[in-house]
Design an enzyme around this catalytic site. Structure first.
Site, PDB file in Angstrom:
ATOM      1  N   ASP A   8      33.086  53.851  31.565  1.00 40.42           N
ATOM      2  CA  ASP A   8      32.694  55.285  30.992  1.00 40.42           C
ATOM      3  C   ASP A   8      34.004  55.953  30.579  1.00 40.42           C
ATOM      4  O   ASP A   8      34.857  55.188  30.453  1.00 40.42           O
ATOM      5  CB  ASP A   8      31.887  56.007  32.034  1.00 40.42           C
ATOM      6  CG  ASP A   8      32.669  56.614  33.148  1.00 40.42           C
ATOM      7  OD1 ASP A   8      34.110  56.230  33.418  1.00 40.42           O
ATOM      8  OD2 ASP A   8      32.140  57.361  34.009  1.00 40.42           O
ATOM      9  N   CYS A  65      35.007  53.225  36.099  1.00 45.41           N
ATOM     10  CA  CYS A  65      34.908  54.510  35.953  1.00 45.41           C
ATOM     11  C   CYS A  65      35.661  55.132  36.874  1.00 45.41           C
ATOM     12  O   CYS A  65      36.957  54.795  37.011  1.00 45.41           O
ATOM     13  CB  CYS A  65      33.188  54.794  36.481  1.00 45.41           C
ATOM     14  SG  CYS A  65      33.004  54.261  37.977  1.00 45.41           S
ATOM     15  N   THR A  67      35.955  56.323  39.782  1.00 50.58           N
ATOM     16  CA  THR A  67      36.100  55.823  41.323  1.00 50.58           C
ATOM     17  C   THR A  67      35.593  54.692  41.220  1.00 50.58           C
ATOM     18  O   THR A  67      35.952  53.874  42.340  1.00 50.58           O
ATOM     19  CB  THR A  67      35.082  56.732  42.286  1.00 50.58           C
ATOM     20  OG1 THR A  67      33.786  56.441  41.392  1.00 50.58           O
ATOM     21  CG2 THR A  67      35.467  58.377  42.099  1.00 50.58           C
ATOM     22  N   HIS A  98      33.945  34.903  50.085  1.00 48.27           N
ATOM     23  CA  HIS A  98      32.845  35.016  50.817  1.00 48.27           C
ATOM     24  C   HIS A  98      31.614  35.800  50.227  1.00 48.27           C
ATOM     25  O   HIS A  98      30.384  35.144  50.699  1.00 48.27           O
ATOM     26  CB  HIS A  98      33.214  35.937  52.118  1.00 48.27           C
ATOM     27  CG  HIS A  98      34.076  35.197  53.117  1.00 48.27           C
ATOM     28  ND1 HIS A  98      34.390  35.662  54.313  1.00 48.27           N
ATOM     29  CD2 HIS A  98      34.789  33.724  53.133  1.00 48.27           C
ATOM     30  CE1 HIS A  98      35.191  34.769  55.013  1.00 48.27           C
ATOM     31  NE2 HIS A  98      35.699  33.769  54.276  1.00 48.27           N
ATOM     32  N   HIS A 133      28.513  30.849  53.725  1.00 44.29           N
ATOM     33  CA  HIS A 133      28.484  32.136  52.937  1.00 44.29           C
ATOM     34  C   HIS A 133      27.264  32.118  51.931  1.00 44.29           C
ATOM     35  O   HIS A 133      26.592  33.039  51.700  1.00 44.29           O
ATOM     36  CB  HIS A 133      29.699  32.483  52.290  1.00 44.29           C
ATOM     37  CG  HIS A 133      30.833  32.329  53.118  1.00 44.29           C
ATOM     38  ND1 HIS A 133      31.167  33.354  54.109  1.00 44.29           N
ATOM     39  CD2 HIS A 133      31.938  31.434  53.341  1.00 44.29           C
ATOM     40  CE1 HIS A 133      32.139  32.927  54.907  1.00 44.29           C
ATOM     41  NE2 HIS A 133      32.765  32.156  54.519  1.00 44.29           N
TER      42      HIS A 133
HETATM   43  C1  RB5 Z   1      32.609  60.795  35.775  1.00 46.24           C
HETATM   44  O1  RB5 Z   1      33.424  62.144  35.821  1.00 46.24           O
HETATM   45  C2  RB5 Z   1      32.485  60.138  37.145  1.00 46.24           C
HETATM   46  O2  RB5 Z   1      31.809  60.702  37.971  1.00 46.24           O
HETATM   47  C3  RB5 Z   1      32.452  58.632  36.945  1.00 46.24           C
HETATM   48  O3  RB5 Z   1      33.480  58.122  36.076  1.00 46.24           O
HETATM   49  C4  RB5 Z   1      32.448  57.814  38.158  1.00 46.24           C
HETATM   50  O4  RB5 Z   1      33.557  57.966  39.082  1.00 46.24           O
HETATM   51  C5  RB5 Z   1      31.128  57.817  38.751  1.00 46.24           C
HETATM   52  O5  RB5 Z   1      31.139  57.083  39.915  1.00 46.24           O
END
Ligand code: RB5
Length: 141
Positions: A8, A65, A67, A98, A133
Site C-alpha cells: 500500500d 504496508c 506495519t 517449519h 511440520h
Molecule cells: C496505513 O496507514 C497503514 O494502516 C497500513 O499501511 C498498514 O500498516 C496496516 O496494517
C-alpha cells in the site's frame, strides 16, 4: 523462482527498493502496485499477490504496508496462503523451515531497508523441512 510483490502507500518506497533488489539478484518479479504514495487500501494488494500464488503464476509473495500486520491478516484469509509478518532473520528462516510460509509481510515503518533485504534473502533461501511440520500444516488446512 517467480515472486509477486505489492504494497500500500505505507510500503510503497520499501516495495520499490525490494523490487529493484530482487531484480538485481535475477529473480523474476511481478509488481502488483501500488504505484504512488497516494493513500490506498492494503487488502486490494494482498488479494492480487495471493491470487497470483494460488493461480500458480508465482511461487512466493511479498507484501509491504506500514506495519506488515494488515497485509498478514488480509493474506491469511485466502485458503492455501501462509503469510507471516516478521522483523528478524531467525523468524524469517523458521517461517520457511517449519511453516512453509508462502507470503512474507514486512512493515516499512518498522524495518530499515537493509534489514528488510536481509530478511527477504533469508526467507527466499530457506527451505521447508516437511515431515512432522507438514502434518501440522495439514491440521491447519
Ligand atoms: C496505513 O496507514 C497503514 O494502516 C497500513 O499501511 C498498514 O500498516 C496496516 O496494517
Amino acid at each position: 523462482m517467480k515472486i509477486a510483490i505489492a504494497s500500500d502507500h505505507g510500503g510503497f518506497v520499501l516495495k520499490n527498493e525490494i523490487y529493484n533488489y530482487l531484480k538485481e539478484k535475477k529473480y523474476e518479479v511481478i509488481d502488483f502496485g501500488t504505484n504512488s504514495k497516494d493513500s490506498c487500501d492494503y487488502p486490494i494488494y494482498a488479494k492480487k499477490v495471493c491470487n497470483s500464488i494460488l493461480n500458480n503464476e508465482v511461487q512466493k509473495g511479498i507484501l509491504i504496508c506500514g506495519t506488515g500486520l494488515g497485509m498478514q491478516i488480509a493474506a491469511n484469509k485466502f485458503k492455501g496462503i501462509r503469510a507471516v509478518c516478521v522483523s528478524n532473520c531467525y523468524s524469517a528462516k523458521m517461517s520457511r523451515k517449519h511453516n512453509d510460509a508462502n507470503v512474507l509481510a514486512l512493515g516499512a515503518r518498522v524495518l530499515g531497508a537493509d534489514l528488510a533485504k536481509e530478511i527477504v534473502d533469508v526467507w527466499l533461501k530457506s527451505e521447508f523441512e516437511g515431515g512432522r511440520h507438514q502434518i501440522r500444516l495439514n491440521m491447519i488446512e
